[in-house]
Design a protein around this motif. Sequence first.
Motif, PDB file in Angstrom:
ATOM      1  N   GLN A 224       0.808  -1.223   0.000  1.00  0.00           N
ATOM      2  CA  GLN A 224       0.000   0.000   0.000  1.00  0.00           C
ATOM      3  C   GLN A 224       0.839   1.270   0.000  1.00  0.00           C
ATOM      4  N   THR A 225       2.070   1.183   0.430  1.00  0.00           N
ATOM      5  CA  THR A 225       2.898   2.397   0.465  1.00  0.00           C
ATOM      6  C   THR A 225       3.243   2.883  -0.946  1.00  0.00           C
ATOM      7  N   TRP A 226       3.039   2.032  -1.968  1.00  0.00           N
ATOM      8  CA  TRP A 226       3.326   2.438  -3.346  1.00  0.00           C
ATOM      9  C   TRP A 226       2.067   2.775  -4.132  1.00  0.00           C
ATOM     10  N   TRP A 227       0.903   2.696  -3.495  1.00  0.00           N
ATOM     11  CA  TRP A 227      -0.337   2.968  -4.222  1.00  0.00           C
ATOM     12  C   TRP A 227      -0.343   4.393  -4.760  1.00  0.00           C
ATOM     13  N   THR A 228      -0.889   4.526  -5.980  1.00  0.00           N
ATOM     14  CA  THR A 228      -1.060   5.840  -6.590  1.00  0.00           C
ATOM     15  C   THR A 228      -2.476   6.353  -6.294  1.00  0.00           C
ATOM     16  N   LEU A 229      -2.768   7.572  -6.715  1.00  0.00           N
ATOM     17  CA  LEU A 229      -4.065   8.171  -6.391  1.00  0.00           C
ATOM     18  C   LEU A 229      -5.266   7.395  -6.959  1.00  0.00           C
ATOM     19  N   PRO A 230      -5.224   6.941  -8.246  1.00  0.00           N
ATOM     20  CA  PRO A 230      -6.388   6.174  -8.717  1.00  0.00           C
ATOM     21  C   PRO A 230      -6.659   4.919  -7.889  1.00  0.00           C
ATOM     22  N   PHE A 236     -10.285   4.087  -0.978  1.00  0.00           N
ATOM     23  CA  PHE A 236     -11.038   5.029  -0.139  1.00  0.00           C
ATOM     24  C   PHE A 236     -12.532   4.814  -0.309  1.00  0.00           C
ATOM     25  N   GLN A 237     -12.946   4.547  -1.542  1.00  0.00           N
ATOM     26  CA  GLN A 237     -14.366   4.304  -1.805  1.00  0.00           C
ATOM     27  C   GLN A 237     -14.837   3.048  -1.080  1.00  0.00           C
ATOM     28  N   GLN A 239     -13.521   1.890   1.682  1.00  0.00           N
ATOM     29  CA  GLN A 239     -13.471   2.143   3.117  1.00  0.00           C
ATOM     30  C   GLN A 239     -14.634   3.024   3.572  1.00  0.00           C
ATOM     31  N   TYR A 240     -15.037   4.007   2.735  1.00  0.00           N
ATOM     32  CA  TYR A 240     -16.110   4.942   3.117  1.00  0.00           C
ATOM     33  C   TYR A 240     -17.276   4.808   2.135  1.00  0.00           C
ATOM     34  N   ALA A 241     -17.709   3.574   1.910  1.00  0.00           N
ATOM     35  CA  ALA A 241     -18.775   3.330   0.932  1.00  0.00           C
ATOM     36  C   ALA A 241     -20.077   4.028   1.324  1.00  0.00           C
ATOM     37  N   ASP A 242     -20.306   4.225   2.626  1.00  0.00           N
ATOM     38  CA  ASP A 242     -21.553   4.854   3.082  1.00  0.00           C
ATOM     39  C   ASP A 242     -21.452   6.372   3.145  1.00  0.00           C
ATOM     40  N   ASP A 243     -20.274   6.924   2.929  1.00  0.00           N
ATOM     41  CA  ASP A 243     -20.076   8.376   3.015  1.00  0.00           C
ATOM     42  C   ASP A 243     -19.754   8.924   1.626  1.00  0.00           C
ATOM     43  N   THR A 244     -20.806   9.105   0.814  1.00  0.00           N
ATOM     44  CA  THR A 244     -20.608   9.526  -0.575  1.00  0.00           C
ATOM     45  C   THR A 244     -19.967  10.904  -0.668  1.00  0.00           C
ATOM     46  N   ALA A 245     -20.344  11.810   0.222  1.00  0.00           N
ATOM     47  CA  ALA A 245     -19.784  13.167   0.172  1.00  0.00           C
ATOM     48  C   ALA A 245     -18.269  13.139   0.384  1.00  0.00           C
ATOM     49  N   ARG A 246     -17.825  12.321   1.301  1.00  0.00           N
ATOM     50  CA  ARG A 246     -16.381  12.231   1.562  1.00  0.00           C
ATOM     51  C   ARG A 246     -15.657  11.628   0.356  1.00  0.00           C
ATOM     52  N   VAL A 247     -16.275  10.627  -0.282  1.00  0.00           N
ATOM     53  CA  VAL A 247     -15.672  10.023  -1.478  1.00  0.00           C
ATOM     54  C   VAL A 247     -15.584  11.045  -2.606  1.00  0.00           C
ATOM     55  N   LEU A 248     -16.635  11.861  -2.779  1.00  0.00           N
ATOM     56  CA  LEU A 248     -16.594  12.905  -3.810  1.00  0.00           C
ATOM     57  C   LEU A 248     -15.469  13.894  -3.535  1.00  0.00           C
ATOM     58  N   ALA A 249     -15.269  14.258  -2.276  1.00  0.00           N
ATOM     59  CA  ALA A 249     -14.182  15.182  -1.932  1.00  0.00           C
ATOM     60  C   ALA A 249     -12.825  14.569  -2.273  1.00  0.00           C
ATOM     61  N   TYR A 250     -12.659  13.277  -2.032  1.00  0.00           N
ATOM     62  CA  TYR A 250     -11.390  12.607  -2.338  1.00  0.00           C
ATOM     63  C   TYR A 250     -11.138  12.576  -3.843  1.00  0.00           C
ATOM     64  N   VAL A 251     -12.193  12.283  -4.601  1.00  0.00           N
ATOM     65  CA  VAL A 251     -12.052  12.239  -6.065  1.00  0.00           C
ATOM     66  C   VAL A 251     -11.687  13.617  -6.612  1.00  0.00           C
TER      67      VAL A 251
END
Length: 279
Positions: A224-230, A236-237, A239-251
């Motif tokens: 995981q230390t080499w994971w890129t943003l995509p 992240f999606q 991990q926070y599947a129930d928090d759509t607003a937070r996922v949109l902010a991350y995207v």
Amino acid sequence: MTRPVPAPVRARRTLLHLISIVIGSLIVVPVGFGVLGGFKDNGQLSTNPLGWPDPWHPENYTGILADSVFWRQLANSTIIALATVAVVVAASAMAAFVFARFAFRGRELLFTLFAIGLMFPFAVAILPLFILLRSMELLDNPLGVILPQAAFGLPTTIIILRQFFRTIPAEVEEAATLDGCTPFGFFWRVLLPMARPALATVSVLAIVASWNNFFLPLVVFTDQTWWTLPVGVQAFQGQYADDTARVLAYVVLSMIPALGFYAIAERQLIGGLAGSVKG
């Protein structure tokens, strides 16, 4: 006194404006929905998905910006994108120079082989590529992403640079030769400085392609230390599947670097593409 614009011309301009507005809306509306959605909570997203946030929730963005994982994934994407650009532009420029300025038997056949690479989608080669990278012990190694990305970027880059190099008059090369320039000296001191718009174009294309690449980093990196943003967005999606607003902010935050770079290099990109098409 200005001449009245003929009705057919006015109608064509109006139609072009309408088409531009429709196409622009298809791009701007989803981005705007994501940006505003990141300032809402899930209740607002379900009851008022297209309205303004009320109240605003900037903590969705600030919470992500305070997380070191986001910055680490941003750094990984940046390092891999810059390294990919360096490899693909350096290799493609030298290959395009040979294809554009030297006449030898089999040149067009060899160039066609490079062009054929455009017809192979990346996903088709993922299994043999994975086996090859594993045999070379390049899994969980940035080179396992950088080298394949550079290889798949070669055909497009060579085609664009070759067309641009061919537009440089032969008299320029003859003058450089008379001044004592070797072929490599002409390439390094004369051709590359004159080809800055084309080099900027292929650099932007390579960076955007690397930045948006999801499949290859997903296959290569299990650490995981080499994971890129995509890849991080997908995790992240989950991990926070129930928090759509937070996922949109991350995207939205993950898109900003690529959009900013494109905005800065837009003029060079359009100029370089126009020059390659004319060539």
